[in-house]
Design an enzyme around this catalytic site. Structure first.
Site, mmCIF file in Angstrom:
data_model
loop_
_atom_site.group_PDB
_atom_site.id
_atom_site.type_symbol
_atom_site.label_atom_id
_atom_site.label_comp_id
_atom_site.label_asym_id
_atom_site.label_seq_id
_atom_site.Cartn_x
_atom_site.Cartn_y
_atom_site.Cartn_z
ATOM 1 N N GLY A 35 0.845 -1.184 0.000
ATOM 2 C CA GLY A 35 0.000 0.000 0.000
ATOM 3 C C GLY A 35 0.879 1.232 0.000
ATOM 4 O O GLY A 35 2.113 1.154 0.116
ATOM 5 N N SER A 36 0.268 2.387 -0.095
ATOM 6 C CA SER A 36 1.052 3.622 -0.251
ATOM 7 C C SER A 36 1.927 3.912 0.967
ATOM 8 O O SER A 36 3.074 4.359 0.819
ATOM 9 C CB SER A 36 0.110 4.803 -0.501
ATOM 10 O OG SER A 36 -0.832 4.928 0.561
ATOM 11 N N GLU A 38 3.441 1.928 2.761
ATOM 12 C CA GLU A 38 4.551 0.974 2.844
ATOM 13 C C GLU A 38 5.611 1.216 1.770
ATOM 14 O O GLU A 38 6.704 0.646 1.851
ATOM 15 C CB GLU A 38 4.038 -0.464 2.709
ATOM 16 C CG GLU A 38 3.188 -0.927 3.864
ATOM 17 C CD GLU A 38 1.807 -0.289 3.846
ATOM 18 O OE1 GLU A 38 1.436 0.354 4.857
ATOM 19 O OE2 GLU A 38 1.110 -0.389 2.826
ATOM 20 N N GLU A 57 -4.711 -9.429 2.121
ATOM 21 C CA GLU A 57 -3.879 -9.441 3.324
ATOM 22 C C GLU A 57 -4.010 -10.726 4.145
ATOM 23 O O GLU A 57 -3.039 -11.174 4.758
ATOM 24 C CB GLU A 57 -4.193 -8.221 4.197
ATOM 25 C CG GLU A 57 -3.662 -6.900 3.646
ATOM 26 C CD GLU A 57 -4.622 -6.191 2.706
ATOM 27 O OE1 GLU A 57 -5.598 -6.837 2.245
ATOM 28 O OE2 GLU A 57 -4.416 -4.995 2.435
ATOM 29 N N HIS A 80 -0.818 -3.193 4.822
ATOM 30 C CA HIS A 80 -1.222 -1.797 4.726
ATOM 31 C C HIS A 80 -1.852 -1.369 6.051
ATOM 32 O O HIS A 80 -2.366 -2.180 6.816
ATOM 33 C CB HIS A 80 -2.215 -1.636 3.579
ATOM 34 C CG HIS A 80 -2.457 -0.214 3.173
ATOM 35 N ND1 HIS A 80 -1.488 0.753 3.221
ATOM 36 C CD2 HIS A 80 -3.573 0.400 2.705
ATOM 37 C CE1 HIS A 80 -1.987 1.902 2.792
ATOM 38 N NE2 HIS A 80 -3.243 1.709 2.481
ATOM 39 N N HIS A 287 -15.213 -28.098 22.398
ATOM 40 C CA HIS A 287 -15.957 -27.398 21.357
ATOM 41 C C HIS A 287 -17.394 -27.133 21.776
ATOM 42 O O HIS A 287 -18.014 -26.192 21.312
ATOM 43 C CB HIS A 287 -15.929 -28.226 20.050
ATOM 44 C CG HIS A 287 -16.433 -27.488 18.863
ATOM 45 N ND1 HIS A 287 -16.682 -28.095 17.645
ATOM 46 C CD2 HIS A 287 -16.746 -26.174 18.667
ATOM 47 C CE1 HIS A 287 -17.121 -27.203 16.778
ATOM 48 N NE2 HIS A 287 -17.180 -26.032 17.366
ATOM 49 N N GLY A 407 -9.809 -22.787 14.263
ATOM 50 C CA GLY A 407 -11.134 -23.019 13.718
ATOM 51 C C GLY A 407 -11.545 -21.978 12.708
ATOM 52 O O GLY A 407 -12.631 -22.074 12.133
#
Length: 539
Positions: A35-36, A38, A57, A80, A287, A407
């Site tokens: 992204g800009s 970065e 991402e 980003h 669970h 999960g």
């Protein structure tokens, strides 16, 4: 530690110091979606570094997760600001549950305009990934960025391993700073001698011991040691509920199967044992809600785990906090069995699966087991078929199986890319098989593109049953009448061969059981060096 530069030497920029430290830490592979904010980091990107592009991402984090697990070293992720981190949160959560060491970096708007709440700025950037990172930092000064990287590395690698987060403003990279030299820090946790001696003595005196293995056994490279320990004590071995790695060869004569994530059924399965030694796993993961005791009334429980939080919340038994390999080494030095005990009975082999039309999942996985190579690795995200997989696709031991501990869906496909990339770099033989459900695949289908571009020895096997099988099969537990489908759990009309082609991969759709063996053999053969996809239509 003194700085490695002298007063007459020009000070480096943050970028120079950061990249040099990355190189010295072995962080020469960056998984990212740019992204800009970065872009300044990657200006003059070193030629000996590799940037692995993910198209979303969450895919980026999943690839880095698989890579870090397979290399046993922290991996570098670049995201980003704000929205990019938000997209990645599902797989950051999974990395946290997997105990995967990741250094997640994200851009931030320039410090000079942060007071004005600028476009693309991350408000309270370090709070967004919490609580699923071990540490989060936006350095107070630009010159502190390289030092923050060093701390991030050691935090990620210190047990329990996990992701950490650095937010880096875009105008930091050209600021002057000091060089930062790496420091050696021991990340292993030795067991407290008196405590592990008590475990060894209890194991030696038990009448019918059981060892329950979790992901930590493989994560700490202790699978062969645990085999030695089980054989020495004629101990039955079970896999912990929802274990994300293979902690014991599943065709070994002492292996007794997989514990369910239900309290009453765990107690039932372990009822014949007077000592339970849980290695590298919580005791136990549930669970659904349950009642009654957590272990059989006559049993004593010992747990060895590298996470003090898990040791603290375990509802019963005693615990030793330690790295699994070091703990098992100590147990192997302890006394041998002091009572006569016979080896537990071997499990009965599963009956051969019939093909059917459409073919059954059991037949599909039985066929996959017959044609895969001895060095092949399975990365799985087919929760609706996991029970069938555990019967018809047994794993061979260390570094042969990976899945998500959280999960959360969307991990398996990109993780398979990361595992394949790591194994290719390490020169390990075999092919990676990404065993994915049709519903699961669509959470991170963009991973196909990265696999294609990287030319990896990777085969995606999509089990297409046209539904979210796990949800439909689990519905009766939550009060659904037999045959009632939860809303939104059918998936008609998906074309995975078209999806593969659109991402640059060859693919084949198999509907007849008669065609399956030859198709899988061809897809997994060494003559097929790059990535491909096999869609299997199952009942």
């Amino acid at each position: 530690m003194p700085s490695s530069h002298t007063s007459s030497t020009p000070r480096p920029t943050v970028r120079d110091a950061f990249l040099r430290l990355m190189r010295e830490l072995g962080l020469d592979t960056v998984f990212g979606n740019p992204g800009s904010t970065e872009l300044p980091m990657f200006r003059d990107f070193p030629e000996d570094f590799r940037y692995i592009l993910g198209l979303q991402e969450s895919v980026v984090v999943g690839m880095a997760d698989g890579y870090a697990q397979a290399t046993r070293r922290a991996a570098m992720v670049n995201l980003h600001s704000a929205a990019g981190v938000g997209h990645a949160m599902g797989n950051i959560f999974t990395a946290f549950r997997n105990q995967t060491p990741l250094i997640v970096t994200a851009g931030q708007q320039s410090r000079a305009i942060l007071p004005f709440d600028p476009f693309l700025a991350a408000t309270q950037a370090t709070e967004l990934p919490k609580p699923y990172v071990k540490w989060a930092c936006e350095p107070a000064r630009a010159e502190d960025v390289p030092l923050a990287l060093l701390r991030a590395w050691h935090m990620a690698m210190q047990p329990p391993c996990g992701p950490v987060f650095l937010s880096i403003p875009a105008d930091d990279w050209d600021r002057p700073c000091d060089w930062v030299d790496p420091r050696q820090v021991s990340h292993a946790i030795a067991p407290e001698p008196h405590a592990i001696a008590r475990v060894a003595q209890a194991l030696a005196q038990s009448r019918a011991p059981a060892i329950v293995v979790g992901a930590g056994v493989d994560r700490d490279g202790a699978v062969e040691r645990v085999v030695q320990l089980a054989e020495r004590h004629h101990a039955a071995v079970y896999a912990a509920p929802m274990s994300a790695r293979c902690g014991f060869p599943e065709q070994h004569r002492l292996f007794q199967g997989f514990l369910p994530a239900m309290r009453e059924r765990i107690v039932e399965a372990l009822s014949g044992h007077d000592l339970l030694l849980v290695l590298g796993a919580p005791a136990f993961s549930y669970h659904v809600e349950g009642q009654g005791p957590h272990i059989p009334p006559q049993a004593q429980l010992w747990q060895v785990v590298d996470d003090p939080q898990i040791a603290a919340w375990t509802p019963t038994g005693d615990a030793v906090v330690a790295s699994i390999d070091l703990a098992v080494d100590s147990l192997l030095q302890g006394p041998a069995a002091q009572v006569d005990r016979a080896a537990p009975p071997e499990r009965q082999p599963v009956p051969p699966a019939e093909a059917g039309s459409p073919m059954s999942v059991a037949f599909a996985l039985q066929t996959l087991d017959a044609v895969r190579g001895a060095d092949d690795v399975v990365v799985e995200e087919a929760p609706g078929s996991r029970g069938v997989m555990q019967r018809y696709l047994p794993m061979h031991g260390a570094e042969t199986f990976y899945t998500m501990a959280s999960g959360g869906l969307g991990h398996g496909m990109p993780a398979a890319v990361g595992v394949a990339l790591a194994r290719q770099r390490l020169g390990k033989p075999g092919r990676v098989i990404a065993l994915i459900g049709d519903g699961s695949s669509l959470y991170a289908i963009q991973a196909l593109y990265s696999a294609s571009q990287l030319g990896l020895p990777l085969t995606f096997v999509i089990l297409n049953n046209g539904r979210y099988a796990a949800l439909q099969d689990f519905a009766p537990v939550f009060g659904y009448a037999p045959g009632d489908k939860p809303a939104g759990t059918d998936l008609p009309g998906l074309d995975f061969i078209a999806l593969a082609k659109g991402h640059g991969l060859p693919g084949v759709r198999i509907e007849s059981a008669a065609d399956l063996r030859s198709a899988l053999s061809q897809a997994l053969s060494q003559a097929h060096p790059s990535a491909n996809l096999v869609e299997i239509v199952v009942a």
